[in-house]
Motif scaffolding. Structure first.
Motif, PDB file in Angstrom:
ATOM      1  N   ALA A  58      28.646 -66.149  -3.540  1.00 23.52           N
ATOM      2  CA  ALA A  58      28.717 -65.957  -2.098  1.00 23.52           C
ATOM      3  C   ALA A  58      30.021 -66.502  -1.536  1.00 23.52           C
ATOM      4  CB  ALA A  58      27.536 -66.649  -1.424  1.00 23.52           C
TER       5      ALA A  58
ATOM      6  N   MET B 269      23.159 -52.390   8.139  1.00 21.41           N
ATOM      7  CA  MET B 269      23.911 -53.244   7.218  1.00 21.41           C
ATOM      8  C   MET B 269      25.052 -53.924   7.972  1.00 21.41           C
ATOM      9  SD  MET B 269      25.400 -52.601   3.479  1.00 21.41           S
ATOM     10  CE  MET B 269      26.581 -53.706   2.727  1.00 21.41           C
ATOM     11  N   PRO B 270      24.915 -55.216   8.228  1.00 22.17           N
ATOM     12  CA  PRO B 270      26.014 -55.929   8.862  1.00 22.17           C
ATOM     13  C   PRO B 270      27.187 -56.052   7.901  1.00 22.17           C
ATOM     14  CG  PRO B 270      23.961 -57.135   9.101  1.00 22.17           C
ATOM     15  CD  PRO B 270      23.749 -56.084   8.060  1.00 22.17           C
ATOM     16  N   ARG B 271      28.372 -56.246   8.451  1.00 22.28           N
ATOM     17  CA  ARG B 271      29.533 -56.411   7.586  1.00 22.28           C
ATOM     18  C   ARG B 271      29.596 -57.848   7.076  1.00 22.28           C
ATOM     19  NH1 ARG B 271      34.554 -56.606  11.874  1.00 22.28           N
ATOM     20  NH2 ARG B 271      35.755 -57.084  10.002  1.00 22.28           N
ATOM     21  N   ARG B 272      30.501 -58.082   6.156  1.00 25.14           N
ATOM     22  CA  ARG B 272      30.704 -59.400   5.564  1.00 25.14           C
ATOM     23  C   ARG B 272      29.426 -59.907   4.893  1.00 25.14           C
ATOM     24  NH1 ARG B 272      34.153 -61.557  10.734  1.00 25.14           N
ATOM     25  NH2 ARG B 272      36.133 -60.712  10.082  1.00 25.14           N
ATOM     26  N   TYR B 273      28.680 -58.961   4.331  1.00 27.89           N
ATOM     27  CA  TYR B 273      27.465 -59.335   3.622  1.00 27.89           C
ATOM     28  C   TYR B 273      27.753 -59.370   2.125  1.00 27.89           C
ATOM     29  CZ  TYR B 273      23.698 -59.764   7.000  1.00 27.89           C
ATOM     30  OH  TYR B 273      22.846 -60.229   7.976  1.00 27.89           O
ATOM     31  N   TRP B 274      27.553 -60.527   1.582  1.00 27.96           N
ATOM     32  CA  TRP B 274      27.765 -60.728   0.152  1.00 27.96           C
ATOM     33  C   TRP B 274      26.788 -59.896  -0.669  1.00 27.96           C
ATOM     34  CZ3 TRP B 274      24.296 -64.685  -2.269  1.00 27.96           C
ATOM     35  CH2 TRP B 274      24.529 -64.807  -3.657  1.00 27.96           C
ATOM     36  N   VAL B 275      25.531 -59.875  -0.218  1.00 25.02           N
ATOM     37  CA  VAL B 275      24.538 -59.016  -0.857  1.00 25.02           C
ATOM     38  C   VAL B 275      23.739 -58.324   0.235  1.00 25.02           C
ATOM     39  CG1 VAL B 275      24.186 -60.337  -2.962  1.00 25.02           C
ATOM     40  CG2 VAL B 275      22.896 -60.926  -0.921  1.00 25.02           C
TER      41      VAL B 275
ATOM     42  N   LEU C 185      19.768 -56.658   0.646  1.00 22.53           N
ATOM     43  CA  LEU C 185      18.530 -56.832  -0.090  1.00 22.53           C
ATOM     44  C   LEU C 185      18.032 -55.496  -0.611  1.00 22.53           C
ATOM     45  CD1 LEU C 185      16.861 -59.357   2.322  1.00 22.53           C
ATOM     46  CD2 LEU C 185      18.275 -59.790   0.320  1.00 22.53           C
TER      47      LEU C 185
END
Ligand code: HEA
Ligand code: HEA
Ligand code: CUA
Ligand SMILES: [Cu+2]
Lengths: 206, 618, 352, 107
Positions: free
Chosen positions: B63, B444-450, B452
């Motif tokens: 992360a 889907m928000p941005r800057r999302y490492w993963v 779900l």
């Protein structure tokens, strides 16, 4: 224009600062730079205005500021603006000695201003324990006024360097733009100060 | 210094030549190499991002590392790749287009480059020194101010240094364009690329100081204990957001305007027509620049500024669609009735129109404040800005490179490879980013490492990742093209495209003094005018005479090195004040160099008339 | 190759449309199927702007395709010099005025909804919830009700709920795509927004502002239930006995362990925002820590090694993790205790 | 330039005269600036109402800056069109920035 003409002009034109292409470029480029500096200081002023009441329980501006010293500082700086105008006047008349003299006075006034400012900061820190880290207000105050002070220091160094460098050889078309531009810088410093004493100090004690 | 010496030189001498050069053409090449390198680096980071997102809950990177990747990808691409590549084109072309022998401040030009490069290196040193910045390229406080380690410190100082370089470069171009135009080259005869360079430089002049101040404040907060953005000291993190976007929005127009200029020149050259609605194009450029300063809060619709502010900024933002639309339609009507030749340069320009229009359209959708509550900080925004940046700026850079490569290097890039590059990149680009609009709206928000599992986001992300690899292939083919061309590329004449503007009136690559005699400009598209009246080249505006040239200098390099050293001092003094010695050393080097510069007369040298004649006879 | 690009573009557009229409994403997450007032209002503006934009795109692409086919260089005409047109006033006016009109079509609904969504009319009489964003969890305080919960927010369907939001650390952003657009949660200013759900359901909420390592794992849920169920829930939550003794012995032991190792950060019963989430109704959560499946094994793993589940979360600083006081066995007992914390009949299941 | 010596000389005299004139104006400007400063400080010391003083001292400051720019920095002279343009550009953005920081930070 050959090198010789630049360094030893037979006749000084009436706008020596803009007689060569290099001079014109310098002149224009510097004015543009001042346009950018305007935004720079505006950002600092804006930040200060946004945070001037954020004293975090510490000293507020009206408990802190006194006007006497600021008035004296203002007089120093305003006068130095006039003296640098005199210096440029003599530059345009190709009177190098007088120019150096007036520049000298300008520098002296600048140092006087700076000394007052340092005393003021010292005073706040030691009498009131009002520092850069006291509160957001403290940070904003020292940053804004300090940036201006930094400009004063730089301006002084710059003018001094020019004075010493050219002390022996006098005025020519190569250094005239440099002197002129330095004087513009000095005026700009004064312009900023006018807003500082109005917005920071006068409005601060109200 | 002169060409004859430069011919048979050792590697060391060549290095020295580049380290000390003040020639805008060489500086342009250095910007190209450095910017190209950072583009690959940023691209590599993008590939890592996409690989991480190829499937839900992937663990390709951690992360923390993911946040470093996106931050460095954004920062690198914007500050160290896109801007320098644009500066590369501006340096290579603008003086030639206005008939100048040099820029206004050759020394500062070189200083600008070295500051950018050392700033970029400083920023990237963070990878090896405990971790890169991880608060996003926008570095919102207080996340950035409390981010542990030195990553964000590297961000602050790296950008500060390279930002100073950009500002200097901007002023240089402004003065060059105002003061150095050849006789007859009035403002309204300047090629559109020069016009956009001019407006972009103005934007740089006014936008960068806000960033400078923002970065100073952040540096003070992080390194010297001030409280600008610290709520517990009465500070306010929204100040950073404003300062950043007061800079940040103009920044995106800083990037796109020169690309617009490239397209204008390319469209008119390869349609063999003068630009349709030249005056309107200039006016639209100025208007975009002007409006660009009044819309920054559209990045802050969800910050809570209130409905009045949101409404004002929404409307102001939408207004920008009008001048941009004027441009799009003028380009279309430049093509209309033309004799359109489609080669690589033109392909990129043609690919730009649908791509950018899509990006602009989503821009206007984002500008609708109440709809932005849904889009903001989601992949919809990521899709928007890659459409305008990749579809606009990157396409523009590729187009400009194919177009001016012969002028810069004297060889023509291979057409077949050029087309392969375009098509793989173009298809990959749409594959990658089109679907992201939907990902964003699907939550889907941005800057999302993963993301779900089981949230309906798997398929879109997979497509997106596949597309990214097409882009990588395109980029690699382009690299190959560059290598092949420099080994055995077709040699280019002075005017390989039947060009219209002054740069095509001199040899490729041009001699270091550009114009043996300053040309006389008699209208828009000056070379075209002369050619259509049956002349081979430009009529000189002056008799052959000595040419005054500036001296090279190592000082810009040394000064930048000084700041680079001081940067480390500033960062590490927070652990041990002994590091302050580096600050003193670095600043000493800087100020010392400045002193030398102002004390030592630098009057340049002359190329003598006789030598010019000799060269002409060769 | 003429016009290919255009064709490829339109084709891919339709291709994607097809995929998308087959499912606009997960229905309790996607903004494309609005299930609440804010989302619906935003969606209206989205649709209007998409319509206008599609029109613009068609116009641009039509001219573009025509021009490329019609004026592409023909063989043998390489040297043809076309007429050098300067411009056209009438056309200039057309493509200045029409876009302005189109923009007005978008701007008007934008402005009305912007004001509408910011309105605070009727706030006093409505349910007010104070929302606190923390790295990486959410806290909800029902004003005047003495109810405080974390992670799952229960609301009645068809009611406007006013949220007053502030952050305890860095900036977060509160987003429940299918119910409402987002609003930032700042550390120095209170932001107010309202949400209203039209249908019962458990809606996925996301943090939309980069806030650190586990930004992508800062999920929460909005549990929209009927008004009666909500009232019931309120009563149940107000009557919680934080010290109630669980039935099974393992859970009793777990309660003790919990009191020793966990209560320093967590609370049971209404209590203000603390270091960790309020666990009063933990037995009714839909997920553990917002993202993990609600299973005992997961919970035990979480207790033993929270860092591996949510990097950078503040529970990783818990002292028990270092002094070895909690092993697998203990964690198991605590899990038993936590999972039986079901003060209310009304659970996430009630929302379905 | 050198062969036109006498002409230049006459011109020089004329310019000298003009510069003298200008110098007089500079001194007047300076005097005014001092007066303005004194008024500003005086008003603040006088303890009048805040809402009354603040606009006035801001206007005084703006006028002073105008003096600096137009008289001391010669912005009214020929060849200052571009400088004026860029400076006002800066002032415009400066204005927006300060306004923003005043009204869009705390709510
Ligand atoms: C080159 C870069 C570039 C360009 C040119 C643009 C152009 C535009 N951008 Fe974009 N933008 C970015 C780069 C760019 N942007 C980046 C990097 C971000 C994200 C930053 C971050 O958060 O990290 C961003 C984010 C961003 C946001 C914030 C979103 C959010 O975070 O919530 C908004 C909101 O208004 C916006 C709007 C616009 C608009 C209206 C234009 C307009 O200029 C577009 C105008 C063009 C057209 C409209 C198309 C052509 C016109 C016609 C064919 C005429 C007819 C048209 C109509 C009638 C509509 N952009
Ligand atoms: C100029 C600007 C620019 C450019 C050109 C790009 C190009 C690309 N970006 Fe960009 N991107 C940004 C600016 C840019 N980006 C910004 C500002 C952000 C926001 C950051 C933030 O949130 O803070 C962002 C964020 C961002 C995200 C969102 C991350 C997130 O929010 O979690 C993604 C995800 O897909 C992405 C993907 C890509 C891809 C696939 C490309 C591709 O187009 C890249 C194409 C290039 C290549 C493919 C080169 C490949 C070369 C090789 C592989 C060879 C390597 C060899 C050597 C090194 C020798 N970018
Ligand atoms: Cu909280 Cu992201
Ligand atoms: Cu923007």
């Amino acid at each position: 224009m050959s090198e010789h003409d630049v360094l030893n002009p037979k006749v000084m034109p009436h706008d020596p600062e803009r007689a060569t292409l290099e001079g014109k470029n310098k002149f224009l480029g510097f004015w543009f730079f001042l346009g950018g500096e305007t935004v720079l200081f505006a950002s600092l002023f804006g930040t200060y205005l946004a945070l001037r009441n954020s004293t975090n329980g510490g000293m507020a501006s009206n408990e802190l500021f006194g006007l006497e010293l600021v008035f004296i500082m203002t007089m120093f700086l305003l006068t130095s603006s006039l003296t640098s105008v005199y210096a440029m006047y003599h530059m345009k008349n190709n009177d190098f000695k007088k120019m150096q003299l007036w520049l000298g006075i300008t520098v002296a006034l600048g140092f006087a201003f700076l000394a007052c400012e340092l005393y003021e900061f010292y005073h706040y820190i030691h009498e009131y324990e009002f520092t850069f880290r006291s509160s957001a207000f403290g940070s904003a105050f020292y940053t804004l006024v300090g940036f201006h002070g930094g400009h004063v220091v730089f301006g002084l160094m710059w003018i001094l360097a020019l004075m010493f460098r050219n002390a022996k050889r006098g005025l020519n078309l190569y250094n005239a733009p440099k002197f002129y531009v330095a004087s513009l810088y000095w005026h700009f410093i004064d312009v900023v100060w006018v807003f500082i004493f109005t917005v920071v100090y006068l409005m601060g004690v109200l | 210094m002169s060409n004859s010496i430069a011919q048979n030189r050792s590697f060391g001498a060549a290095m020295w030549d580049y380290l000390t050069t003040v020639d805008h053409k060489k500086i342009g090449i250095m910007y190209l190499v450095a910017g190209g390198f950072f583009f690959l680096l940023g691209g590599l980071e993008a590939m890592a991002i996409r690989w991480q997102l190829i499937k839900p809950e992937n663990d390709f990177v951690s992360a923390g590392f993911y946040n470093e990747l996106i931050t460095m990808h954004g920062t690198t691409m914007i500050f160290l790749a896109a801007m320098p590549l644009i500066f590369a084109l501006m340096n290579a072309v603008v003086p030639l287009q206005i008939g100048a022998r040099d820029v206004a401040f050759p020394f500062l030009n070189s200083l600008g480059f070295w500051l950018f490069l050392f700033g970029g290196i400083l920023l990237n040193c963070s990878w090896f020194l405990g971790g890169a910045p991880d608060a996003g390229w926008t570095a919102y406080a207080p996340l950035s101010t409390i981010s542990p380690g030195e990553g964000v410190d590297f961000y602050v100082l790296g950008l500060q240094i390279s930002g100073a370089g950009t500002l200097i470069g901007g002023i240089n171009f402004l003065v060059t364009i105002v003061n150095m135009r050849a006789p007859g080259m009035t403002y309204m005869r300047m090629p559109l690329f020069t016009w956009t360079a001019f407006i972009t430089s103005t934007l740089i002049l006014f936008a960068f100081p806000a960033l400078t101040v923002g970065l100073f404040l952040m540096m003070f907060d992080r390194l010297f204990g001030s409280g600008f953005f610290d709520a517990s000291m009465g500070g306010n993190s929204v100040i950073w957001e404003h300062l950043f976007w007061i800079f940040g929005h103009p920044e995106v127009y800083i990037l796109i305007l020169p690309a617009f200029g490239v397209f204008s020149d390319v469209f008119s050259t390869f349609s063999k027509k003068r630009l349709f609605g030249y005056t309107a194009m200039v006016f639209a450029t100025v208007l975009i620049g002007f409006l660009g300063f009044m819309v920054w809060a559209h990045h802050m619709f969800t910050v809570g500024l209130g409905p009045a502010a949101n409404s004002i900024f929404a409307v102001a933002t939408m207004a920008i669609a009008v001048p941009t639309g004027i441009k799009i339609f003028n380009w279309l009507f430049t093509l209309w009735g033309g004799n359109i030749k489609i080669n690589s340069a033109m392909l990129w320009a043609l690919g730009f129109i649908p791509s950018f229009t899509l990006g602009g359209m989503t821009g206007v959708m984002l500008a609708a404040a109440s709809a932005d509550y849904q889009y903001h900080d989601s992949y919809f925004v990521v899709a928007h800005f890659h459409y305008v940046i990749v579809g606009g700026v990157v396409f523009g850079i590729f187009s400009g490179l194919h177009y001016w490569w012969p002028k810069m290097f004297g060889r023509i890039l291979d057409e077949t490879l050029g087309k392969i590059t375009f098509w793989t990149f173009f298809v990959g680009f749409h594959l990658t980013f089109f679907i992201q609009h939907f990902l964003g709206l699907m939550g889907m928000p941005r800057r999302y490492w993963v993301y779900l599992e089981d949230q309906g986001l798997d398929f879109g992300n997979l497509i997106s990742t596949i597309g990214a690899f097409f882009m990588a292939i395109g980029a690699i083919v382009f690299l190959y093209n560059v290598v092949i061309t420099s080994i055995k590329g077709e040699k280019a004449g002075a005017d390989p495209w039947d060009g219209r503007t002054l740069e095509w009136s001199i040899p490729s690559p041009p001699p270091h003094y550009n114009f043996t005699q300053t040309p006389l400009v008699r209208g828009l598209d000056p070379l075209w005018i002369e050619k259509s009246e049956g002349r081979k080249g430009m009529t000189p505006a002056e008799p052959l005479s000595d040419i005054h040239m500036p001296n090279g200098s190592i000082l810009p390099f040394v000064m930048s090195l000084g700041l680079f050293i001081a940067g480390f001092g500033f960062i590490y003094q927070k652990y041990d004040l002994a590091w302050l010695s580096l600050v003193f050393i670095g600043m000493g080097i800087l100020l010392g160099s400045m002193l030398i510069r102002s004390l030592k007369d630098d009057l340049g040298y002359h190329i003598h008339k006789e030598d010019l004649e000799k060269e002409a006879r060769k | 190759m003429k016009g290919w690009m255009g064709k490829i573009r339109t084709l891919s557009l339709f291709g994607f449309m097809a995929i998308i229409l087959s499912g606009c994403g997960r229905e309790n997450l996607t903004a494309l199927v609005p299930k609440g007032y804010g989302a619906e209002e935003s969606f209206k503006v989205i649709l209007i702007s998409i319509a206008v934009m599609t029109l613009v795109f068609i116009v641009v692409m039509t001219i573009y395709t025509y021009v490329l086919i019609r004026y592409r260089q023909k063989k043998g005409q390489e040297n043809m010099i076309p007429k050098q047109t300067e411009g056209n006033k009438a056309l200039e006016v057309v493509w200045t005025v029409i876009p302005i009109l189109l923009l007005i079509i978008i701007a008007v609904p934008t402005l009305t909804t912007t004001y509408d969504l910011a309105s605070t009319e009727g706030k006093e009489d409505a349910i007010n919830v104070n929302v606190t964003g923390n790295q990486y969890w959410w806290h909800f305080e029902y004003q005047g009700e003495e109810i405080q919960t974390s992670q799952d927010m229960y609301i009645p369907v068809g009611e406007k709920i006013y949220l007053t939001m502030r952050s305890g650390d860095v900036i977060h952003s509160f987003w429940v795509p299918s119910i409402s657009g987002k609003m930032d949660v700042n550390p120095e200013n209170d932001n107010v927004m309202y949400i209203e759900a039209y249908e019962e359901g458990v809606y996925y909420g996301k943090c939309a502002e980069l806030c650190g390592e586990s930004h992508s794992l800062m999920d929460f849920k909005i549990v929209a239930v009927s008004q009666e169920e909500y009232d019931q829930w309120v009563t149940d939550m107000q009557n919680v006995d934080p010290e109630a003794t669980p039935e099974s012995t393992t859970a009793q032991e777990g309660q003790e362990l919990f009191a020793n190792s966990c209560l320093s950060c967590h609370a049971i019963g209404s209590s203000p925002v603390a270091v960790g989430p309020n666990l009063t109704n933990f037995g009714e959560r839909s997920k553990i820590a917002g993202v993990l499946p609600y299973e005992k094994e997961e919970l035990v793993e979480w207790i033993l090694d929270p860092e591996s589940k949510k990097p950078g979360n503040k529970m990783s600083n818990a002292p028990y993790l270092n002094d070895g006081s909690i092993g697998e066995e203990e964690a198991d007992k605590i899990a038993d205790y936590l999972m039986q914390l079901k003060p209310s009949e009304i659970t996430t299941k009630s929302a379905e | 330039m050198a062969d036109k010596g006498t002409e230049v000389h006459e011109e020089l005299d004329y310019h000298k005269y003009k510069k003298k004139e200008e110098m007089k104006r500079q001194v007047i400007t300076f005097a005014l600036m001092i007066v303005f400063t004194i008024i500003a400080f005086g008003m603040v010391v006088s303890g009048l109402d805040k809402l009354f003083i603040i606009p006035i001292i801001l206007v005084l400051a703006a006028v002073q800056v105008g003096f600096q720019l137009y008289y001391f920095m010669h912005m009214s002279h020929k060849g200052h069109e571009m400088p004026a343009l860029m400076l006002y550009g800066g002032v415009f953005i400066a204005f927006l920035t300060v306004l923003t920081m005043l009204v869009l930070i705390w709510w």
